[in-house]
Design an enzyme around this catalytic site. Structure first.
Site, PDB file in Angstrom:
ATOM      1  CB  SER A  68     -16.832 -56.392   9.243  1.00  0.00           C
ATOM      2  OG  SER A  68     -18.042 -56.761   9.880  1.00  0.00           O
ATOM      3  CG  ASN A  79     -19.329 -63.073  20.368  1.00  0.00           C
ATOM      4  OD1 ASN A  79     -19.205 -62.143  19.572  1.00  0.00           O
ATOM      5  ND2 ASN A  79     -19.131 -62.937  21.671  1.00  0.00           N
ATOM      6  CB  THR A  93      17.478 -83.440 -11.132  1.00  0.00           C
ATOM      7  OG1 THR A  93      18.728 -83.684 -11.794  1.00  0.00           O
ATOM      8  CG2 THR A  93      16.669 -84.727 -11.100  1.00  0.00           C
ATOM      9  CG  HIS A  94      20.165 -80.032  -9.960  1.00  0.00           C
ATOM     10  ND1 HIS A  94      20.472 -79.593  -8.701  1.00  0.00           N
ATOM     11  CD2 HIS A  94      20.257 -81.387  -9.922  1.00  0.00           C
ATOM     12  CE1 HIS A  94      20.766 -80.643  -7.927  1.00  0.00           C
ATOM     13  NE2 HIS A  94      20.635 -81.737  -8.651  1.00  0.00           N
ATOM     14  CB  SER A  96       3.946 -57.910 -26.859  1.00  0.00           C
ATOM     15  OG  SER A  96       4.605 -56.659 -26.904  1.00  0.00           O
ATOM     16  CE  LYS A 149       7.227 -60.659 -25.286  1.00  0.00           C
ATOM     17  NZ  LYS A 149       8.217 -61.137 -24.344  1.00  0.00           N
ATOM     18  CG  ASN A 182       3.894 -62.190 -23.504  1.00  0.00           C
ATOM     19  OD1 ASN A 182       4.950 -62.699 -23.904  1.00  0.00           O
ATOM     20  ND2 ASN A 182       3.642 -60.898 -23.589  1.00  0.00           N
ATOM     21  CD  GLU A 189       4.178 -64.262 -17.437  1.00  0.00           C
ATOM     22  OE1 GLU A 189       5.063 -63.459 -17.148  1.00  0.00           O
ATOM     23  OE2 GLU A 189       3.475 -64.174 -18.463  1.00  0.00           O
ATOM     24  CE1 TYR A 245     -15.577 -62.110  17.040  1.00  0.00           C
ATOM     25  CE2 TYR A 245     -15.699 -60.192  18.467  1.00  0.00           C
ATOM     26  CZ  TYR A 245     -15.665 -60.742  17.204  1.00  0.00           C
ATOM     27  OH  TYR A 245     -15.722 -59.928  16.101  1.00  0.00           O
ATOM     28  CE  LYS A 270     -16.378 -61.831   9.230  1.00  0.00           C
ATOM     29  NZ  LYS A 270     -15.757 -62.266  10.503  1.00  0.00           N
TER      30      LYS A 270
END
Ligand code: ARG
Length: 456
Positions: free
Chosen positions: A20, A107, A152-153, A274, A280, A282, A287, A314, A322
């Protein structure tokens, strides 16, 4: 470290699946802090000599320096950060290194290291949340009166102030921030000294190490101490919820910055072009913040799934805790910083927002409320009358405030010229003075309260 009863080396794939170190090398600082506290306690309780404790502490400082300088050679054969550090310590100081692991196991060691890491990561995210809250607050202050359509909506509902909208996120983020604080308070107990699972016969002082490492107290039950990962799960829930909040703000930025909306312009530093379409700008960062919430949510589900059904105490499954936790905290780290950068440098287009807020018959509710207030018409009926007015405006191709009074009177004869005073977007927002409402007076009060809170 454990080869005493083995005569053959592990298979290569065994080593690959077992190691690990590529992930848990991030716990080096915590691992060394824990070992130093443990060694000091062993000396204080007479389990090891002060000379050995000193050699261990000095040696660990050297190991830490090597790690910080990037000179440390991490070895997969040594599995994890705990054995990598101890093995190097042995090379540096020799025999006393072998005494460090008295009354301890990997542990409780890993439970400690990971808990320390998560606790500090929660603290860092809390600070980044405040930075973002301040950026939102600054926009709120500049735009306490700027009118935008409230949706709304995603359909125009009622006009609101942009400041009010910014403060909605300040509120959400405050719950996120305090969720981290709550998680920290609950995880603030030390597992160190639980040893492998049952505690130890050595006369250790767990209160001493707990205090030295910044915990309130040692955990009460050794089995629980090495088994528990709910501190990470709870923190990942806080990460996921915060990331989900950010994804909503990110989505709004994507919408607002589109040519069709044009409510805000992102700064050059937070826009990308772009390679083929020169027009553009962006909102890539927004995003990506929107998308990174998927990682955070996934991590929460992943760790819940890893831990589900594991018997005490354990199991090696827990080693997989992790990577997913680090990834989620890292995603939120970038997301909070990117969001603060975008918000603090974006420019709202006040005229565009106002024009949009005035369209879509956004003050229809104000007309209905006026009919209730001035003509004592029941709200349901007022709603019906207003519907007819909206229909008339739609047919005339005009906004509600531009309807001729004669048209309104033909729908409800008692309507007077006074009604026009409530049909503007400014009058609409100014009227919503109920506690928590969008009226600029209420928004200014909230801004003042937040300024005080965030500077404290
Ligand atoms: N690398 C291990 C982990 O992250 C450390 C604990 C190993 N303990 C053990 N008994 N094999 O979980």
């Amino acid at each position: 470290m454990w080869g005493g009863r083995f005569s053959a080396r592990p298979d290569q794939i065994m080593e690959a699946i077992n190691a690990s170190i590529d992930t848990d090398k991030r716990l080096a600082e915590e691992d060394i802090a824990g070992s130093k506290a443990h060694a000091a306690m062993l000396a204080k309780t007479g389990v090891i000599t002060p000379a050995d404790a000193k050699a261990i502490a000095d040696g660990l400082d050297k190991v830490l320096a090597e790690i910080r300088e990037g000179k440390f050679q991490f070895s997969k054969a040594l599995e994890d950060i705990h054995m990598n550090v101890e093995s190097r310590l042995k090379e540096i100081i020799g025999e006393p290194a072998g005494r460090l692991h008295t009354a301890r196991s990997r542990n409780d060691q890993v439970a400690l290291d990971f808990r320390l890491w998560v606790k500090s990561a929660c603290g860092m995210r809390m600070e980044q949340i405040v930075t973002l809250q301040k950026a939102l607050l600054a926009q709120a202050e500049s735009h306490a009166e700027s009118v935008v359509p409230g949706f709304t909506h995603l359909q125009t509902a009622q006009p609101v102030t942009f400041g009010h909208h910014m403060l909605a996120y300040v509120e959400m983020l405050e719950r996120d921030r305090t969720r981290f604080a709550d998680a920290i308070a609950r995880m603030n107990e030390s597992p160190l000294g639980a040893a492998a699972l049952a505690g130890t016969g050595f006369p250790i002082d767990r209160h001493m190490t707990a205090k030295a490492l910044g915990f309130d107290k040692p955990m009460n039950n050794s089995l629980d101490a090495v088994s528990a990962r709910d501190f990470a799960i709870e923190s990942l829930a806080a990460v996921a919820i915060c990331a989900q909040h950010l994804s909503r703000l990110a989505e709004e930025i994507v919408i607002w910055s589109s040519a069709q909306f044009g409510f805000v312009k992102l700064s050059d530093a937070w826009s990308t072009g772009s390679s083929i379409m020169p027009q553009k700008r962006n909102p890539d960062a927004a995003e990506l913040v929107r998308a990174k919430s998927g990682r955070a949510i996934g991590s929460l589900v992943q760790l819940l799934t890893i831990m589900k059904g594991l018997p005490l105490t354990y199991s090696k499954d827990m080693q997989e805790d992790k990577q997913t936790t680090f990834e989620a905290f890292d995603a939120l780290d970038l997301s909070l910083q990117a969001m603060a950068g975008m918000i603090s440098t974006m420019t709202p287009n006040v005229e565009r927002m106002r024009a949009s807020a005035s369209s879509g018959f956004s003050t229809a509710t104000d007309l209905a409320d006026w009919l209730v207030r001035e003509l004592n018409i029941p709200f349901r009926e007022a709603h019906h009358i207003t519907g007819a007015a909206v229909k008339a405006a739609e047919q005339a191709g005009c906004a509600l405030p531009d309807l001729p009074i004669t048209t309104l009177k033909s729908i409800e004869p008692r309507i007077t010229e006074k009604v026009f005073a409530v049909l503007t977007v400014d009058a609409s927002v100014a009227s919503r003075q109920s506690y928590g409402g969008t009226a600029p007076v209420r928004v200014r009060e909230q801004i003042a309260a937040w300024k005080q809170k965030l500077s404290a």
